[in-house]
Design a protein around this motif. Structure first.
Motif, PDB file in Angstrom:
ATOM      1  N   PHE A   1     110.973  44.027  24.696  1.00 31.54           N
ATOM      2  CA  PHE A   1     111.099  43.371  25.995  1.00 31.54           C
ATOM      3  C   PHE A   1     109.758  42.780  26.432  1.00 31.54           C
ATOM      4  O   PHE A   1     109.704  41.696  27.024  1.00 31.54           O
ATOM      5  CB  PHE A   1     111.630  44.360  27.033  1.00 31.54           C
ATOM      6  CG  PHE A   1     113.114  44.554  26.970  1.00 31.54           C
ATOM      7  CD1 PHE A   1     113.948  43.975  27.914  1.00 31.54           C
ATOM      8  CD2 PHE A   1     113.689  45.316  25.964  1.00 31.54           C
ATOM      9  CE1 PHE A   1     115.313  44.146  27.861  1.00 31.54           C
ATOM     10  CE2 PHE A   1     115.064  45.487  25.907  1.00 31.54           C
ATOM     11  CZ  PHE A   1     115.885  44.906  26.850  1.00 31.54           C
ATOM     12  N   ALA A   2     108.667  43.483  26.126  1.00 33.63           N
ATOM     13  CA  ALA A   2     107.339  42.968  26.475  1.00 33.63           C
ATOM     14  C   ALA A   2     107.021  41.713  25.673  1.00 33.63           C
ATOM     15  O   ALA A   2     106.528  40.715  26.212  1.00 33.63           O
ATOM     16  CB  ALA A   2     106.277  44.036  26.224  1.00 33.63           C
ATOM     17  N   ALA A   3     107.319  41.754  24.366  1.00 32.37           N
ATOM     18  CA  ALA A   3     107.034  40.598  23.517  1.00 32.37           C
ATOM     19  C   ALA A   3     107.839  39.376  23.955  1.00 32.37           C
ATOM     20  O   ALA A   3     107.321  38.251  23.993  1.00 32.37           O
ATOM     21  CB  ALA A   3     107.344  40.940  22.053  1.00 32.37           C
ATOM     22  N   TRP A   4     109.116  39.613  24.294  1.00 29.09           N
ATOM     23  CA  TRP A   4     109.959  38.484  24.703  1.00 29.09           C
ATOM     24  C   TRP A   4     109.512  37.929  26.060  1.00 29.09           C
ATOM     25  O   TRP A   4     109.550  36.717  26.280  1.00 29.09           O
ATOM     26  CB  TRP A   4     111.414  38.919  24.758  1.00 29.09           C
ATOM     27  CG  TRP A   4     112.358  37.743  24.688  1.00 29.09           C
ATOM     28  CD1 TRP A   4     113.050  37.177  25.712  1.00 29.09           C
ATOM     29  CD2 TRP A   4     112.677  36.988  23.530  1.00 29.09           C
ATOM     30  NE1 TRP A   4     113.782  36.115  25.265  1.00 29.09           N
ATOM     31  CE2 TRP A   4     113.578  35.970  23.925  1.00 29.09           C
ATOM     32  CE3 TRP A   4     112.288  37.057  22.189  1.00 29.09           C
ATOM     33  CZ2 TRP A   4     114.091  35.036  23.019  1.00 29.09           C
ATOM     34  CZ3 TRP A   4     112.815  36.138  21.288  1.00 29.09           C
ATOM     35  CH2 TRP A   4     113.697  35.137  21.719  1.00 29.09           C
ATOM     36  N   SER A   5     109.068  38.790  26.958  1.00 33.96           N
ATOM     37  CA  SER A   5     108.597  38.312  28.258  1.00 33.96           C
ATOM     38  C   SER A   5     107.315  37.506  28.106  1.00 33.96           C
ATOM     39  O   SER A   5     107.099  36.522  28.816  1.00 33.96           O
ATOM     40  CB  SER A   5     108.375  39.484  29.218  1.00 33.96           C
ATOM     41  OG  SER A   5     107.313  40.311  28.785  1.00 33.96           O
ATOM     42  N   HIS A   6     106.458  37.902  27.172  1.00 38.81           N
ATOM     43  CA  HIS A   6     105.241  37.126  26.903  1.00 38.81           C
ATOM     44  C   HIS A   6     105.594  35.725  26.403  1.00 38.81           C
ATOM     45  O   HIS A   6     104.960  34.733  26.784  1.00 38.81           O
ATOM     46  CB  HIS A   6     104.367  37.846  25.870  1.00 38.81           C
ATOM     47  CG  HIS A   6     103.732  39.081  26.411  1.00 38.81           C
ATOM     48  ND1 HIS A   6     103.018  39.954  25.628  1.00 38.81           N
ATOM     49  CD2 HIS A   6     103.712  39.601  27.662  1.00 38.81           C
ATOM     50  CE1 HIS A   6     102.573  40.961  26.375  1.00 38.81           C
ATOM     51  NE2 HIS A   6     102.997  40.770  27.610  1.00 38.81           N
ATOM     52  N   TYR A   7     106.623  35.665  25.555  1.00 36.68           N
ATOM     53  CA  TYR A   7     107.066  34.357  25.047  1.00 36.68           C
ATOM     54  C   TYR A   7     107.581  33.478  26.189  1.00 36.68           C
ATOM     55  O   TYR A   7     107.271  32.278  26.242  1.00 36.68           O
ATOM     56  CB  TYR A   7     108.170  34.562  24.004  1.00 36.68           C
ATOM     57  CG  TYR A   7     108.917  33.286  23.683  1.00 36.68           C
ATOM     58  CD1 TYR A   7     108.352  32.310  22.869  1.00 36.68           C
ATOM     59  CD2 TYR A   7     110.187  33.066  24.213  1.00 36.68           C
ATOM     60  CE1 TYR A   7     109.026  31.131  22.589  1.00 36.68           C
ATOM     61  CE2 TYR A   7     110.874  31.893  23.940  1.00 36.68           C
ATOM     62  CZ  TYR A   7     110.295  30.931  23.126  1.00 36.68           C
ATOM     63  OH  TYR A   7     110.968  29.770  22.864  1.00 36.68           O
TER      64      TYR A   7
ATOM     65  N   PRO B   1      94.160  37.064  31.275  1.00 31.97           N
ATOM     66  CA  PRO B   1      94.982  38.150  30.717  1.00 31.97           C
ATOM     67  C   PRO B   1      95.688  38.998  31.777  1.00 31.97           C
ATOM     68  O   PRO B   1      96.883  39.320  31.624  1.00 31.97           O
ATOM     69  CB  PRO B   1      93.975  38.980  29.916  1.00 31.97           C
ATOM     70  CG  PRO B   1      92.910  37.998  29.546  1.00 31.97           C
ATOM     71  CD  PRO B   1      92.812  37.047  30.697  1.00 31.97           C
ATOM     72  N   ASP B   2      94.975  39.397  32.836  1.00 27.91           N
ATOM     73  CA  ASP B   2      95.600  40.230  33.860  1.00 27.91           C
ATOM     74  C   ASP B   2      96.738  39.490  34.556  1.00 27.91           C
ATOM     75  O   ASP B   2      97.812  40.065  34.819  1.00 27.91           O
ATOM     76  CB  ASP B   2      94.563  40.663  34.902  1.00 27.91           C
ATOM     77  CG  ASP B   2      93.567  41.656  34.343  1.00 27.91           C
ATOM     78  OD1 ASP B   2      93.820  42.184  33.234  1.00 27.91           O
ATOM     79  OD2 ASP B   2      92.530  41.907  34.995  1.00 27.91           O
ATOM     80  N   GLU B   3      96.520  38.225  34.856  1.00 27.16           N
ATOM     81  CA  GLU B   3      97.555  37.423  35.503  1.00 27.16           C
ATOM     82  C   GLU B   3      98.743  37.213  34.562  1.00 27.16           C
ATOM     83  O   GLU B   3      99.903  37.263  34.983  1.00 27.16           O
ATOM     84  CB  GLU B   3      96.978  36.075  35.927  1.00 27.16           C
ATOM     85  CG  GLU B   3      97.978  35.180  36.666  1.00 27.16           C
ATOM     86  CD  GLU B   3      97.369  33.852  37.044  1.00 27.16           C
ATOM     87  OE1 GLU B   3      98.161  32.908  37.315  1.00 27.16           O
ATOM     88  OE2 GLU B   3      96.122  33.720  37.054  1.00 27.16           O
ATOM     89  N   PHE B   4      98.461  36.986  33.282  1.00 26.07           N
ATOM     90  CA  PHE B   4      99.525  36.797  32.295  1.00 26.07           C
ATOM     91  C   PHE B   4     100.398  38.042  32.215  1.00 26.07           C
ATOM     92  O   PHE B   4     101.635  37.958  32.202  1.00 26.07           O
ATOM     93  CB  PHE B   4      98.917  36.485  30.929  1.00 26.07           C
ATOM     94  CG  PHE B   4      99.914  36.063  29.894  1.00 26.07           C
ATOM     95  CD1 PHE B   4     100.096  34.717  29.612  1.00 26.07           C
ATOM     96  CD2 PHE B   4     100.671  36.995  29.200  1.00 26.07           C
ATOM     97  CE1 PHE B   4     101.022  34.316  28.643  1.00 26.07           C
ATOM     98  CE2 PHE B   4     101.604  36.612  28.252  1.00 26.07           C
ATOM     99  CZ  PHE B   4     101.782  35.264  27.970  1.00 26.07           C
ATOM    100  N   GLN B   5      99.767  39.212  32.198  1.00 30.06           N
ATOM    101  CA  GLN B   5     100.510  40.462  32.100  1.00 30.06           C
ATOM    102  C   GLN B   5     101.367  40.674  33.339  1.00 30.06           C
ATOM    103  O   GLN B   5     102.524  41.114  33.247  1.00 30.06           O
ATOM    104  CB  GLN B   5      99.541  41.631  31.921  1.00 30.06           C
ATOM    105  CG  GLN B   5     100.219  42.973  31.679  1.00 30.06           C
ATOM    106  CD  GLN B   5     101.073  42.975  30.428  1.00 30.06           C
ATOM    107  OE1 GLN B   5     100.750  42.311  29.444  1.00 30.06           O
ATOM    108  NE2 GLN B   5     102.173  43.723  30.459  1.00 30.06           N
ATOM    109  N   ALA B   6     100.816  40.345  34.505  1.00 31.57           N
ATOM    110  CA  ALA B   6     101.570  40.504  35.748  1.00 31.57           C
ATOM    111  C   ALA B   6     102.795  39.593  35.760  1.00 31.57           C
ATOM    112  O   ALA B   6     103.881  39.989  36.211  1.00 31.57           O
ATOM    113  CB  ALA B   6     100.669  40.199  36.940  1.00 31.57           C
TER     114      ALA B   6
END
Length: 539
Positions: free
Chosen positions: A415-421, A437-442
């Motif tokens: 789910f994390a990998a797909w959300s990053h995509y 990076p922090d904003e991307f993760q949020a």
């Protein structure tokens, strides 16, 4: 090349419009003159605006000359005091002036802030006018941030309207009552064009109600969206006019119950893709279903017609994550709504050349999107074929390796990998190439929270594809390419509301229903039969 002295010559006479001398000669030879502005639609976009100049030379007969709109020509007419043929047409003329001059303010301060400034100014200046107040009720008030640039920005908007008012009074010599009436008309034309881009509403996934509101002030208790098969099922076995009548009945019952019906762009695209060729086996059924959609989702706030269209997946995600939209995307949805309106009004006659061109373009776009998805999924499937899976997980048998692949699709890591995509691919759509990076993760965490349903839908599909047998994604029997459209529709299932009404998708798709249930949104999907029973129709 001009020399330095010529650059300082007054009025920029070396760079005037090529038609200006012709226009000047017409006015010089005329005892009376007036103009008329024409701005008509051609299919689903506006033609270039035209200026028709009416003059009376010495013989007394009226001469008409046509000029394509240009600021220079219009400014010359204003300077010569040439009025439009009516105050209503004068309003159209000055709406174009407003649009041109305000566009310069928008470029300086940005679209979002500019919109808020204009709405704030209109609310303070014109809200006592009934027609303007109705537009504001639909659009919502402007609330610009009163920061460092606010004073200059607000003054820039004020100056544009003041300039128009001065033109009406000093150049065209209108009395105050007439001048105010024309300015109000100009503001109405401008506001309607700028803020009525979509006759429907945008889904705000975070739960914030859309800024665009229906003029009908009854409370929206529920929002209803049909998927493609729901409209096909609704019109199955019915003729065109029977399909139309049934949809009108549903529309009236929904409105009486306070329901807002929205058309999903993907549903429109899927139905229109079958109208490319009259020989398509689904041509007539999809035409009837599309007419039903057009009648069912007709906007109650636009007397001239229109369809309530909601945001699709791309629009919803980009707006939620980045507060901006892909270039030209709203215009594309506006054109889509216009096409549906045209088909709804004129079916079964789709002979209009512009309509046909739009149908063909949309159909080709659908095919290209499906092929792109198939190519992308083929690359994904390769990564968990038995050989690749065994190499990655270190298993000795195909079945054991594929079992671990299917288990992986249940994990938070997937789910994390797909959300990053999703974050990365949508950032590209709006021109963002770098995110801290922090904003991307949020943003990735926000995606997983708000758009959980399409995640579960993707999980189920990938688990089905992780089998020992070779997978033919392009098989017409399984029609796996339809999944790309189902997943986009699934983005409308979530915690958000529209106009404070809960959103329900009418669908019989079992995979969407299961995915919504897995995501905790099972109450937001309903079958067509259940929906019809809620409004008192038994099939």
């Amino acid at each position: 090349m001009p020399n330095l002295d010529e650059l300082f010559e007054p009025q920029g006479s070396h760079f005037t419009h090529p038609k200006l001398r012709e226009l000047e000669a017409l006015l010089d030879a005329s005892a009376e003159s007036e103009c008329e502005i024409e701005r008509r639609r051609e299919g689903f976009t506006f033609r270039p605006s035209m200026i028709y100049v009416f003059t009376k030379p010495g013989n007394g007969s009226t001469q008409v000359d046509a000029f394509e709109w240009h600021e220079t020509l219009n400014s010359f007419l204003l300077g010569r005091g040439v009025r439009a043929t009516s105050q209503e047409n004068e309003g159209l003329r000055f709406s174009i002036i407003l649009r041109t001059d305000l566009q310069r303010v928008e470029v300086r301060y940005g679209e979002g802030y500019f919109n808020a400034l204009v709405l704030e100014f209109v609310e303070k200046t014109f809200s006592h006018i009934h027609d303007i107040r109705s537009i504001l009720q639909k659009v919502g008030p402007g609330r610009p941030y009163h920061g460092r640039v606010y004073s200059d920005a607000a003054n820039a908007v004020h100056s544009v309207f003041a300039k128009v008012a001065q033109m009406l009074s000093t150049q065209l010599k209108y009395d105050p009552t007439s001048g105010k009436r024309i300015l109000v008309q100009a503001a109405k034309y401008y506001l309607d064009e700028r803020f009525s881009i979509l006759p429907g509403e945008f889904l705000r996934a975070s739960g914030e109600a859309s800024k665009r509101r229906e003029v009908d002030q009854r409370t929206t208790s529920e929002v209803v969206i049909f998927d493609t098969n729901a409209y096909r099922q609704l019109t199955y076995g019915l003729g065109l006019e029977e399909s139309r009548a049934k949809a009108v009945l549903l529309r009236n019952k929904d409105r009486n119950a306070g329901r807002l019906v929205l058309a999903h762009p993907i549903v429109i695209w899927e139905l229109i893709s079958h109208l490319m060729d009259v020989g398509d086996p689904g041509y007539h059924h999809c035409l009837h279903a599309l007419v039903a959609l057009g009648e069912h989702a007709t906007s109650s706030s636009r007397p001239e017609g229109g369809v309530n269209i909601m945001a699709d997946a791309l629009l919803t995600v980009c707006r939620e994550l980045f507060g901006r939209l892909p270039p030209g995307y709203e215009q594309g949805l506006q054109n889509l709504g216009s096409l549906v309106t045209h088909i709804t009004r004129h079916a079964p006659d789709l002979s209009d050349s512009v309509a046909q061109a739009n149908i063909q373009n949309l159909g080709r776009g659908m095919l290209a999107k499906e092929q792109s998805w198939l190519n992308g999924m083929a690359a994904v499937v390769e990564k968990f074929e038995p050989g690749a899976a065994k190499a990655f997980f270190g298993e000795t048998t195909d079945n054991e390796a594929l079992r671990k692949v299917r288990a992986y699709f249940e994990t938070p890591e997937f789910f994390a990998a797909w959300s990053h995509y999703i974050v990365a691919s949508n950032a590209v759509e709006v021109g963002i190439t770098s995110i801290p990076p922090d904003e991307f993760q949020a943003k990735a965490e926000l995606v997983r929270k708000i758009f959980a349903t399409p995640f579960h839908l993707m999980r189920v599909l990938l688990q089905k594809l992780a089998t020992p047998q070779s997978v033919n994604l392009a098989s017409p029997k399984n029609k796996r390419w339809n999944f790309v459209w189902d997943s986009m529709i699934a983005f409308s299932i979530g915690p958000g509301t529209i106009e404070d009404g809960s959103v329900h998708l009418v669908t019989g798709d079992k995979e969407i229903v299961v995915a919504a249930s897995s995501a905790g949104f099972q109450k937001q999907v309903i079958s067509l039969d259940a929906y019809l029973k809620t409004i008192g129709i038994e099939e």
